[in-house]
Design a protein around this motif. Sequence first.
Motif, mmCIF file in Angstrom:
data_model
loop_
_atom_site.group_PDB
_atom_site.id
_atom_site.type_symbol
_atom_site.label_atom_id
_atom_site.label_comp_id
_atom_site.label_asym_id
_atom_site.label_seq_id
_atom_site.Cartn_x
_atom_site.Cartn_y
_atom_site.Cartn_z
ATOM 1 N N LYS A 54 0.554 -1.484 -0.053
ATOM 2 C CA LYS A 54 0.028 0.183 0.205
ATOM 3 C C LYS A 54 0.886 0.861 -0.112
ATOM 4 N N PRO A 55 2.070 0.716 0.369
ATOM 5 C CA PRO A 55 2.760 2.425 0.835
ATOM 6 C C PRO A 55 3.129 3.050 -0.838
ATOM 7 N N PHE A 56 3.336 2.089 -2.220
ATOM 8 C CA PHE A 56 3.735 2.089 -3.383
ATOM 9 C C PHE A 56 2.186 2.785 -4.110
ATOM 10 N N GLY A 57 0.988 2.626 -3.500
ATOM 11 C CA GLY A 57 -0.369 3.652 -4.232
ATOM 12 C C GLY A 57 -0.057 4.356 -3.719
ATOM 13 N N GLY A 58 -0.034 4.735 -2.398
ATOM 14 C CA GLY A 58 -0.273 5.665 -1.125
ATOM 15 C C GLY A 58 0.572 6.928 -1.842
ATOM 16 N N TRP A 59 1.810 6.578 -2.367
ATOM 17 C CA TRP A 59 3.003 7.508 -2.881
ATOM 18 C C TRP A 59 2.487 8.208 -4.371
ATOM 19 N N VAL A 60 1.723 7.404 -4.542
ATOM 20 C CA VAL A 60 1.992 8.116 -6.336
ATOM 21 C C VAL A 60 0.449 9.129 -6.265
ATOM 22 N N ALA A 62 0.317 11.219 -3.025
ATOM 23 C CA ALA A 62 0.095 11.880 -2.432
ATOM 24 C C ALA A 62 0.931 12.701 -3.337
ATOM 25 N N ARG A 63 1.676 12.094 -4.446
ATOM 26 C CA ARG A 63 2.459 12.977 -6.015
ATOM 27 C C ARG A 63 1.289 14.127 -6.043
ATOM 28 N N ARG A 64 0.418 12.652 -5.997
ATOM 29 C CA ARG A 64 -1.018 13.694 -6.990
ATOM 30 C C ARG A 64 -1.700 14.576 -6.613
ATOM 31 N N GLY A 65 -1.769 14.562 -5.354
ATOM 32 C CA GLY A 65 -2.182 15.511 -4.543
ATOM 33 C C GLY A 65 -3.507 15.283 -3.743
ATOM 34 N N THR A 66 -3.933 13.618 -3.858
ATOM 35 C CA THR A 66 -5.521 13.519 -3.581
ATOM 36 C C THR A 66 -5.357 12.664 -2.878
ATOM 37 N N VAL A 67 -4.846 13.313 -1.211
ATOM 38 C CA VAL A 67 -4.434 12.800 0.340
ATOM 39 C C VAL A 67 -5.095 14.021 0.744
ATOM 40 N N ASN A 68 -6.223 13.736 2.014
ATOM 41 C CA ASN A 68 -6.806 14.518 2.671
ATOM 42 C C ASN A 68 -5.621 14.148 4.167
ATOM 43 N N TRP A 69 -4.309 14.861 4.619
ATOM 44 C CA TRP A 69 -3.806 14.556 5.552
ATOM 45 C C TRP A 69 -4.240 13.907 6.613
ATOM 46 N N ALA A 70 -5.123 15.211 7.151
ATOM 47 C CA ALA A 70 -5.866 15.305 8.587
ATOM 48 C C ALA A 70 -6.958 14.379 8.542
ATOM 49 N N LEU A 71 -7.336 14.219 7.696
ATOM 50 C CA LEU A 71 -8.604 12.909 8.020
ATOM 51 C C LEU A 71 -7.787 11.517 7.920
ATOM 52 N N ASP A 186 -7.474 6.529 1.810
ATOM 53 C CA ASP A 186 -7.754 5.498 2.112
ATOM 54 C C ASP A 186 -6.486 4.469 2.191
ATOM 55 N N LEU A 187 -5.824 4.775 0.888
ATOM 56 C CA LEU A 187 -4.832 3.588 0.868
ATOM 57 C C LEU A 187 -3.511 4.257 1.437
ATOM 58 N N VAL A 188 -3.194 5.543 2.206
ATOM 59 C CA VAL A 188 -2.372 6.498 2.945
ATOM 60 C C VAL A 188 -2.850 6.076 4.040
ATOM 61 N N GLY A 222 1.417 -4.242 -9.215
ATOM 62 C CA GLY A 222 0.194 -4.227 -9.572
ATOM 63 C C GLY A 222 -0.924 -2.694 -9.055
ATOM 64 N N VAL A 223 -0.188 -1.991 -7.514
ATOM 65 C CA VAL A 223 -0.423 -1.236 -7.344
ATOM 66 C C VAL A 223 0.015 -0.121 -8.015
ATOM 67 N N LEU A 224 0.531 -0.251 -7.797
ATOM 68 C CA LEU A 224 1.112 0.838 -8.718
ATOM 69 C C LEU A 224 0.805 1.305 -10.279
ATOM 70 N N ILE A 225 0.051 0.160 -11.214
ATOM 71 C CA ILE A 225 -0.354 0.436 -12.278
ATOM 72 C C ILE A 225 -1.737 1.268 -11.246
ATOM 73 N N GLY A 226 -2.335 0.092 -10.824
ATOM 74 C CA GLY A 226 -3.862 0.839 -10.890
ATOM 75 C C GLY A 226 -3.769 2.017 -9.555
ATOM 76 N N ALA A 227 -3.185 2.856 -9.034
ATOM 77 C CA ALA A 227 -3.058 3.879 -8.304
ATOM 78 C C ALA A 227 -2.251 5.070 -9.381
ATOM 79 N N ARG A 228 -1.528 4.618 -10.474
ATOM 80 C CA ARG A 228 -1.429 6.081 -11.774
ATOM 81 C C ARG A 228 -2.847 6.122 -12.261
#
Length: 300
Positions: A54-60, A62-71, A186-188, A222-228
């Motif tokens: 999951k960190p691999f997908g979360g990293w993608v 996070a780079r795209r700005g689709t993570v709410n860090w407060a949540l 959710d991923l992060v 697989g998770v890298l492909i899906g996250a992108r």
Amino acid sequence: MDPVMALAGLGVGVIVGLTGMGGGALMTPILVLFFGVPPLAAVSSDLAASAVMKPFGGWVHARRGTVNWALVRWLCLGSVPSAFAGVLLMRALGGGDSVQQVVKVALGVALLLAVGGLLYKTYSRRSTQATGAITDVKVRPVPTVLLGALGGLVVGMTSVGSGSLIIVILLALYPMLRANDLVGTDLVQAIPLVAAAALGHAIFGDLQLDLAGAVLLGSVPGVLIGARLSSRAPAGVVRAALIIVLLASALKLFDVPTVPVLAIVGVAVALAVFEGWRRSRTGPTAAAIAAQETGVQTRR
């Protein structure tokens, strides 16, 4: 290293990266039903693989700005200690097959409710217009922590829910979240959650490293492909994928045989494709009408 198991990990990894869920709800039944892995070993190995995947997908995301860090912070405050407690609780119950069955059925009902919520959001004019940025979401700490704790407890007991149950929670508390932001957040948040649950199982000697390694061999790419795909895809596409995976996961939690599940999922995919085709046909017409009206007003 089983190449077929690695291939199964690849497929599940793509689904997890695309939708943020499906790891425990799909991978654990695959290990048990198709590879004959004992349930406890399947749960612990799936959790260990998820903690690395999951960190691999979360990293993608996070780079795209689709993570709410407060949540993420408030969810983890409740889910991390609760996940470890879930492992201890299962040990105290001495196997707890009946408890796991009750949890599975309850989670299946929750997933079906989430499908209904997503369908409502898709077809409600009001919600489809609410596509503001993720920074517009006002975090409610107390219910977020409490529901994160509930999710952590279920994950620690069954390995199911690090994505699926938290998706339900986020949908209930924050319906204004865009589908892409929902998946990224959710991923992060699932990273420390599954790590805590995996650590609990490893302490008790349930973890099989060769099994986890085989799953990881396919699931990481697989998770890298899906996250992108998820971070770049239109919200409607991600929402449709979420609905299909939620539906399939719910059916498997109800122990529906594989063939009917595949048939229902096939129908759902066909309906999603048809809906996308229908909207693509009506979209240009609506745009043309709007442009025509604008031109008329300009001439006036």
